[in-house]
Scaffold this motif. Sequence first.
Motif, mmCIF file in Angstrom:
data_model
loop_
_atom_site.group_PDB
_atom_site.id
_atom_site.type_symbol
_atom_site.label_atom_id
_atom_site.label_comp_id
_atom_site.label_asym_id
_atom_site.label_seq_id
_atom_site.Cartn_x
_atom_site.Cartn_y
_atom_site.Cartn_z
ATOM 1 N N ASN A 64 -59.396 56.415 -77.480
ATOM 2 C CA ASN A 64 -59.019 56.250 -78.892
ATOM 3 C C ASN A 64 -60.167 55.699 -79.739
ATOM 4 O O ASN A 64 -59.985 55.464 -80.934
ATOM 5 N N GLY A 65 -61.328 55.429 -79.123
ATOM 6 C CA GLY A 65 -62.484 54.949 -79.883
ATOM 7 C C GLY A 65 -62.628 53.447 -79.907
ATOM 8 O O GLY A 65 -63.502 52.911 -80.587
ATOM 9 N N GLN A 66 -61.782 52.749 -79.157
ATOM 10 C CA GLN A 66 -61.890 51.285 -79.107
ATOM 11 C C GLN A 66 -62.940 50.881 -78.056
ATOM 12 O O GLN A 66 -63.134 51.577 -77.062
ATOM 13 N N PRO A 67 -63.655 49.755 -78.274
ATOM 14 C CA PRO A 67 -64.660 49.318 -77.284
ATOM 15 C C PRO A 67 -64.007 48.851 -75.988
ATOM 16 O O PRO A 67 -62.912 48.280 -76.011
#
Length: 121
Positions: A98-101
Amino acid sequence: MVSNRNSVVKVKQKSQIKTKSKHKSYKNRCENHAQFNINQNKNRKFIKKEEKKILRSQKALEVAEQRAKERAEKERRINASKKKRLERTKIFSKRTRNGQPLMKDRMQLLLKQIQEMKNYS
């Protein structure tokens, strides 16, 4: 008596000849000795100049070697820091779907830093 005078004259002539020849040889010896000293001084000066040249070249080689060692050490440190920075950017650039670190890798990095600090203390 005449013969007696001739013998005295001959003796005087021989002594004069001997002294003259001694005088000449002494003079020649002095000249030769002076020439020898001059040549020796020239040789000494030449040898000193050669020694100075050799010392200068040796010193230049030592300085060049020292600079090469310093340059190699500096390059090694730079490469190590680049490698460390690259690893760190890889860790921070990882993302989820989802693009989270990814926090797992960041926590691992923080744990590693804490352990290193503990070892240095």
